[in-house]
Design a protein around this motif. Structure first.
Motif, PDB file in Angstrom:
ATOM      1  N   VAL B 225       0.768  -1.129   0.097  1.00 48.15           N
ATOM      2  CA  VAL B 225       0.074   0.012  -0.023  1.00 48.15           C
ATOM      3  C   VAL B 225       0.911   1.003   0.128  1.00 48.15           C
ATOM      4  O   VAL B 225       1.720   1.289   0.773  1.00 48.15           O
ATOM      5  N   ILE B 226       0.719   2.175  -0.821  1.00 48.14           N
ATOM      6  CA  ILE B 226       1.533   3.252  -1.085  1.00 48.14           C
ATOM      7  C   ILE B 226       0.706   4.531  -1.067  1.00 48.14           C
ATOM      8  O   ILE B 226      -0.008   4.572  -2.161  1.00 48.14           O
ATOM      9  N   ALA B 227       1.017   5.590  -0.610  1.00 44.40           N
ATOM     10  CA  ALA B 227       0.265   7.205  -0.746  1.00 44.40           C
ATOM     11  C   ALA B 227       1.417   7.951  -0.492  1.00 44.40           C
ATOM     12  O   ALA B 227       2.362   7.737  -0.146  1.00 44.40           O
ATOM     13  N   SER B 228       0.820   9.258  -0.816  1.00 44.34           N
ATOM     14  CA  SER B 228       1.586  10.448  -0.877  1.00 44.34           C
ATOM     15  C   SER B 228       1.609  11.239   0.444  1.00 44.34           C
ATOM     16  O   SER B 228       2.564  11.984   0.558  1.00 44.34           O
ATOM     17  N   GLN B 229       0.591  10.767   1.270  1.00 49.15           N
ATOM     18  CA  GLN B 229       0.413  11.779   2.419  1.00 49.15           C
ATOM     19  C   GLN B 229       0.002  10.804   3.678  1.00 49.15           C
ATOM     20  O   GLN B 229      -0.674   9.923   3.443  1.00 49.15           O
ATOM     21  N   GLY B 230       0.368  11.296   4.760  1.00 49.42           N
ATOM     22  CA  GLY B 230      -0.001  10.155   6.063  1.00 49.42           C
ATOM     23  C   GLY B 230      -1.622  10.159   6.133  1.00 49.42           C
ATOM     24  O   GLY B 230      -1.898   9.033   6.529  1.00 49.42           O
ATOM     25  N   ARG B 231      -2.026  11.131   5.895  1.00 48.60           N
ATOM     26  CA  ARG B 231      -3.776  10.933   6.095  1.00 48.60           C
ATOM     27  C   ARG B 231      -4.433  10.086   5.007  1.00 48.60           C
ATOM     28  O   ARG B 231      -5.231   9.460   5.468  1.00 48.60           O
ATOM     29  N   ILE B 232      -3.866   9.882   3.808  1.00 49.09           N
ATOM     30  CA  ILE B 232      -4.397   9.288   3.066  1.00 49.09           C
ATOM     31  C   ILE B 232      -4.019   7.493   3.321  1.00 49.09           C
ATOM     32  O   ILE B 232      -4.686   6.655   3.197  1.00 49.09           O
ATOM     33  N   MET B 233      -2.525   7.517   3.829  1.00 48.81           N
ATOM     34  CA  MET B 233      -2.149   6.271   4.297  1.00 48.81           C
ATOM     35  C   MET B 233      -2.918   5.597   5.308  1.00 48.81           C
ATOM     36  O   MET B 233      -3.287   4.698   5.357  1.00 48.81           O
ATOM     37  N   GLY B 234      -3.447   6.643   6.452  1.00 54.32           N
ATOM     38  CA  GLY B 234      -4.121   6.245   7.522  1.00 54.32           C
ATOM     39  C   GLY B 234      -5.379   5.690   7.109  1.00 54.32           C
ATOM     40  O   GLY B 234      -5.658   4.453   7.468  1.00 54.32           O
ATOM     41  N   LEU B 235      -6.013   6.236   6.083  1.00 55.99           N
ATOM     42  CA  LEU B 235      -7.504   5.877   5.725  1.00 55.99           C
ATOM     43  C   LEU B 235      -7.027   4.522   4.903  1.00 55.99           C
ATOM     44  O   LEU B 235      -8.047   3.469   5.229  1.00 55.99           O
ATOM     45  N   ALA B 236      -6.287   4.442   4.362  1.00 56.32           N
ATOM     46  CA  ALA B 236      -6.000   2.968   3.565  1.00 56.32           C
ATOM     47  C   ALA B 236      -5.641   2.125   4.717  1.00 56.32           C
ATOM     48  O   ALA B 236      -6.398   0.911   4.430  1.00 56.32           O
ATOM     49  N   LEU B 237      -5.093   2.162   5.610  1.00 56.40           N
ATOM     50  CA  LEU B 237      -4.468   1.252   6.289  1.00 56.40           C
ATOM     51  C   LEU B 237      -6.028   0.833   7.255  1.00 56.40           C
ATOM     52  O   LEU B 237      -5.947  -0.219   7.615  1.00 56.40           O
ATOM     53  N   LYS B 238      -6.638   1.809   7.878  1.00 59.68           N
ATOM     54  CA  LYS B 238      -7.766   1.423   8.541  1.00 59.68           C
ATOM     55  C   LYS B 238      -8.709   0.516   7.805  1.00 59.68           C
ATOM     56  O   LYS B 238      -9.470  -0.222   8.230  1.00 59.68           O
ATOM     57  N   GLN B 239      -8.675   0.980   6.585  1.00 62.44           N
ATOM     58  CA  GLN B 239      -9.958   0.439   5.626  1.00 62.44           C
ATOM     59  C   GLN B 239      -9.262  -1.257   5.383  1.00 62.44           C
ATOM     60  O   GLN B 239     -10.164  -1.910   5.003  1.00 62.44           O
ATOM     61  N   ILE B 240      -7.967  -1.264   5.090  1.00 59.92           N
ATOM     62  CA  ILE B 240      -7.334  -2.639   5.051  1.00 59.92           C
ATOM     63  C   ILE B 240      -7.838  -3.325   6.186  1.00 59.92           C
ATOM     64  O   ILE B 240      -8.292  -4.595   5.886  1.00 59.92           O
ATOM     65  N   SER B 241      -7.705  -2.861   7.398  1.00 60.12           N
ATOM     66  CA  SER B 241      -7.978  -3.477   8.497  1.00 60.12           C
ATOM     67  C   SER B 241      -9.436  -3.943   8.691  1.00 60.12           C
ATOM     68  O   SER B 241      -9.732  -5.142   8.830  1.00 60.12           O
ATOM     69  N   GLU B 242     -10.207  -3.046   8.300  1.00 58.94           N
ATOM     70  CA  GLU B 242     -11.673  -3.168   8.029  1.00 58.94           C
ATOM     71  C   GLU B 242     -12.031  -4.198   6.980  1.00 58.94           C
ATOM     72  O   GLU B 242     -13.033  -5.095   7.364  1.00 58.94           O
ATOM     73  N   ALA B 243     -11.444  -4.158   6.148  1.00 62.88           N
ATOM     74  CA  ALA B 243     -11.930  -5.181   4.926  1.00 62.88           C
ATOM     75  C   ALA B 243     -11.447  -6.410   5.100  1.00 62.88           C
ATOM     76  O   ALA B 243     -11.723  -7.546   4.546  1.00 62.88           O
ATOM     77  N   GLN B 244     -10.653  -6.837   6.182  1.00 60.62           N
ATOM     78  CA  GLN B 244     -10.149  -8.232   6.606  1.00 60.62           C
ATOM     79  C   GLN B 244      -9.825  -9.145   5.372  1.00 60.62           C
ATOM     80  O   GLN B 244     -10.043  -9.840   4.763  1.00 60.62           O
ATOM     81  N   LEU B 245      -8.684  -8.407   4.854  1.00 66.28           N
ATOM     82  CA  LEU B 245      -8.137  -9.062   3.712  1.00 66.28           C
ATOM     83  C   LEU B 245      -7.270 -10.434   4.041  1.00 66.28           C
ATOM     84  O   LEU B 245      -7.016 -11.209   3.103  1.00 66.28           O
ATOM     85  N   ARG B 246      -6.995 -10.396   5.378  1.00 62.28           N
ATOM     86  CA  ARG B 246      -6.343 -11.799   5.745  1.00 62.28           C
ATOM     87  C   ARG B 246      -4.894 -11.875   5.104  1.00 62.28           C
ATOM     88  O   ARG B 246      -4.746 -13.087   4.864  1.00 62.28           O
TER      89      ARG B 246
END
Lengths: 292, 368, 236
Positions: B225-246
């Motif tokens: 997962v790669i983003a240009s700003q911490g804010r967007i990275m945070g959203l991505a990581l949070k939703q990765i966790s919620e989406a339960q990719l395993r």
């Protein structure tokens, strides 16, 4: 399975879009103002929730009530401070539209000055998830669905069965005759802004709780509302809700066979197709008897 | 006679004082550098913290130590807004009004349009944290970070050694990030891995659940997962966790250290392996004492870039931009707070990213 | 005197249309205002009700100066106004339209009873109570417009072209209804018409308007029998 999950995600996004889009539509139908500052009202509700939860330490249920009330009050305030003076000068619809964009931009800047452009988070960590086999649903999706299921029927009953609900529909239909019937239009505008803003308050409470609060968070929401209203049919409230759900579904289902890069192509392609082939929207035929 | 004498005296005195003050002011004339970055708007706070403040902090340190060549450094900041035209306008103002000799910039879509203006006016462009490879094609630009295509192979190698057979990519739509993603995909597949999903989101997106639903269906071993700003990275990581990719591992870049991710909390970045540069703890402590917060990798890169410019002015013995530029391009080894750089004939530093991992919320060196 | 309009000047913005009109209506009187197209009849009615700005002059209703009163106060005082074209809220149901007729009433509990009375008077409004007003026929729509205004139990009914767009048979029915309503409610009627004959048949008195001024005033019969009528109406 993927398709079903995307469908559920789409319905959940659609529910949130519908709350803001119907709020936007009720204001447009009643007042003929393309209320772009609806986005600022949305953001104001988010900051009110943040203040209530984080600074005043209120229980979440009370905080949501504070957020709803603040959004409603903020919407009324924008009408009083921005639109009413313009109406008094008999400004055109275009001038009101420019005024609303001005109000949106100004509010965003003021929010950034007061709260900085940092995201203010209301909660920590990922949301609770409910698994149903291969399908997973977040708590926010469930709450969004719940709110829509409760709020829209109440709104419908209010508009059809109460004196002021009827007056709102009458005003949307024929403002001149409303005046003749003794409707105090300026006061009714306040009620309309309060109701429309209240609906945005529900949506922002959910989004703020999930994703935090930012000064410009209302802008994309505003855009989505506008598109949903055009797709659903300007002037017809259930159309705005249907347009919002359709938009949410399109955004998510387009991912089924296409990459995320195509999302905008699909959504705006659909918008263009509607504008060209069904300029009156999904439910344009419902408006055949609307006032001119 | 008397009056004539006094008149002549007066003229001589006036002329002398004029010459004197000119000489004096020349000696005291500060070295002028500019910062042209999007300090307002969406990501203004982040830009100010990690891009503007480090340069101002470096200037403050230098000035407190007596300046460079006996002259103080003056930093002028202009807001570019996040668009190319705004970036050019801000730079033009800094050149014509503030007479700067070097400008600090950030972000590919803003810096690339600024380059021709800077070249024409012989102003050095210092893009401390910019990863797009095209930057150093310019003969007036310099950076202090490995380019985007250097991250991919490092990540791919680590993933391969961890036994990852399949990987998906979730990335922000951004030119430089696209380069990182491609370099990762190529290196990972060369090592025998398979990319089973590649989704993007836009900078202004807040929802990436649909993309993640799709990536989940691919059942990957790893996600990059790669983003240009911490804010967007945070959203991505949070939703990765919620989406339960395993997934077994998450790979990312230095932005996982951003404080926005700490603000979201909930351990969403726990275990993430990422490319970064090591920040010298002595600098980190000094910066925190001065600014009140920990510097992230970008802050350190921008600090290093500023100090390199100052060193080059010192070494060149002048703030003439052409001479300073030539000095930087032939600087040789430069010890920065994020590692040992080397400049040989261009503004492209020779440096490779390292890997770190988040353990118990701490950023620690990654050991396979 | 129920309605007394004194030296009224009114118009739209800078364009003044009514130039000093005096009109009055007594209790239980039917008064017709006639005139050629563009004579200012509709403008005069709007000005009386306050839907367009009054420049100068005054309107007294039941002894009170209502020139600048809010529309809701006028409705409550007993002034009912049906604008030109038998307007209704077309996307709303017939029953909603009737209910809105009583919007300004202080005592909202009277509304259901009055709706029932109106539906007895106009059975079509009962049969089609749940239809959208926009789907009604022209005649039904004129009935609805009149019926909605009756919900507020007006003492004076101002009707702007109640025969507009109706077939000759429907016009007869409409005028029958107006006469009937006036009698049942003991109300006065101020009637604007372009088509003079029906109006003069039921009216007690008549005014003719020409270019925003009163050009004739007198008993309806006198005007109906006068050979001057067509000249007056044409504005000579």
């Amino acid at each position: 399975m993927l398709l079903l999950q995307l469908f559920i995600d789409g319905m959940a996004s659609g529910a949130l879009y519908a709350l803001t889009a119907v709020g936007f539509a009720i204001i447009y139908n009643g007042t003929r103002i393309l209320h772009m500052a609806h986005g600022a009202v949305f953001t104001a509700g988010g900051y009110a929730l943040y203040i209530a939860v984080k600074l005043l330490n209120l229980p979440i249920a009370v905080a949501v009530v504070v957020a709803l009330a603040s959004a409603a009050a903020f919407g009324v305030l924008i009408d009083l401070l921005v639109y009413r003076p313009l109406r008094a000068r008999k400004s055109s619809e275009a001038a009101l539209f420019i005024g609303s964009i001005g109000a949106l931009t100004l509010c965003q800047a003021v929010f950034a000055l007061i709260f900085t452009t940092d995201t203010l988070y209301l909660r920590q960590g990922p949301l609770p998830i409910y698994d149903f086999g291969e399908i997973s649903i977040t708590i926010m999706h469930i709450i969004a669905a719940g709110i829509v299921i409760v709020v829209f029927p109440i709104l419908h009953l209010f508009l059809t069965l109460t004196k002021y609900g009827r007056a709102i529909r009458a005003l949307a239909d024929n403002p001149k005759l409303s005046v003749v019937r003794g409707v105090n239009v300026e006061r009714l505008y306040m009620l309309i802004f309060a109701i429309g803003s209240l609906l945005a308050g529900f949506a922002v409470s959910l989004i703020a709780y999930d994703l935090g609060v930012r000064p410009e968070m209302g802008f994309p929401v505003m855009f989505v509302s506008l598109v949903a209203v055009i797709v659903g049919g300007v002037g017809y409230l259930p159309g705005a809700a249907a347009g919002a759900f359709l938009l949410g579904l399109l955004q998510n289902l387009s991912l089924w066979q296409l990459s995320g890069r195509w999302q905008d192509v699909v959504v705006f392609g659909a918008l263009l197709i509607f504008l060209i082939f069904r300029p009156a929207g999904l439910f344009g035929h419902m408006l055949s008897t609307r006032r001119v | 006679m008397q009056t004539m004498n006094s008149n002549r005296l007066r003229i001589i005195f006036a002329a002398a004082s004029l010459v004197f003050t000119t000489v004096l002011s020349q000696a005291q004339e500060p070295i002028k550098i500019g910062v042209a970055m999007p300090t307002g708007g969406q990501n203004g706070e982040y830009v100010k913290r990690s891009f503007v403040a480090p340069t101002e902090f470096a200037a403050r340190e230098i000035n407190a130590a007596g300046g460079i060549l006996g002259r103080q450094v003056k930093v002028t900041v202009e807001d570019t807004r996040f668009d190319g035209a705004g970036a050019v306008a801000a730079l033009t103002k800094l050149i014509n009004v503030d007479k700067i000799m070097a400008v600090f910039t950030a972000f590919t879509p803003l810096t690339l349009p600024q380059l021709p203006v800077a070249e024409e006016n012989k102003v050095i462009v210092v893009a401390g944290a910019m990863e797009h490879p095209d930057l150093t094609k310019s003969r007036w630009a310099v950076r202090m970070t490995p380019t985007a295509e250097k991250a991919g192979p490092v990540i791919a190698d680590a993933a391969n050694k961890l036994g990852m057979k399949t990987a998906v990519i979730l990335s922000e739509e951004n030119e430089a990030i696209r380069i990182s993603v491609r370099s990762f995909a190529a290196a990972f597949e060369k090592l025998g891995g398979k990319i089973v999903g590649d989704e993007t989101f836009k900078t202004q997106d807040t929802e990436m659940r649909g993309q993640l639903t799709k990536l989940r269906a691919a059942r990957p071993d790893a996600i990059y997962v790669i983003a240009s700003q911490g804010r967007i990275m945070g959203l991505a990581l949070k939703q990765i966790s919620e989406a339960q990719l395993r997934q077994k591992h998450i790979f990312s870049n230095h932005l996982v250290e951003d404080r926005e991710i700490k603000a979201i909390g909930g351990g969403i970045s726990e275990g993430v392996i990422y490319t970064t540069l090591n920040i010298d703890p002595a600098f980190a402590a000094r910066f925190k004492a001065g600014m009140g917060y920990d510097p992230d990798a970008n802050a350190a890169k921008n600090y290093d870039a500023t100090m390199l410019l100052f060193e080059a002015i010192k070494r060149a013995g002048t703030d003439d931009s052409t001479k300073v530029r030539d000095t930087i391009y032939s600087f040789g080894p430069y010890k920065g707070t994020v590692g040992d750089f080397k400049f040989e004939g261009s503004g492209e530093p020779i440096i490779a990213p390292i890997l770190k991992v988040i353990k118990g919320g701490e950023f620690v060196d990654y050991k396979p | 005197m129920l309605l007394q309009v004194n030296n009224l000047h009114a118009g739209y913005g800078a364009k003044q249309v009514i130039h000093g009109v005096d009109i009055n209506v007594r209790e239980r009187e039917i008064v017709a205002v006639l005139g050629h197209n563009g004579a200012g009849k509709s403008t005069l009615m709007s000005a009386i009700f306050g839907a367009i700005p009054v420049v100068s002059g005054s309107v007294f209703f039941a002894g009170a100066d209502i020139t600048y009163s809010a529309p809701s106060d006028k409705v409550n005082a007993g002034l009912g106004y049906s604008p030109q074209g038998g307007e209704s809220f077309r996307s709303l149901s017939v029953i909603d339209n009737l209910t809105l007729g009583g919007f300004a009433l202080k005592d909202q509990s009277q509304i259901p009873g009055r709706i029932k009375q109106v539906q007895e008077l106009f059975p079509a409004l009962y049969e089609r109570r749940n239809s959208r007003a926009g789907s009604l026929s022209g005649g039904e729509r004129q009935m609805l417009s009149l019926g909605a205004l009756l919900i507020a139990a007006p003492r004076l009914i101002i009707l702007d072209e109640p025969s507009g767009g109706l077939s000759p048979i429907m016009v007869d029915k409409m005028y029958e209804a107006i006469e009937n309503v006036a009698k049942t409610l003991n109300a006065s009627v101020l009637l604007v018409e372009q088509e003079a004959h029906h109006a003069l048949e039921i009216a007690d008195r008549a005014y003719v308007l020409g270019n925003g001024r009163v050009t004739f005033e007198g008993p309806a019969k006198e005007l109906a029998e006068s050979d001057k009528l067509s000249n007056l109406l044409l504005g000579f």
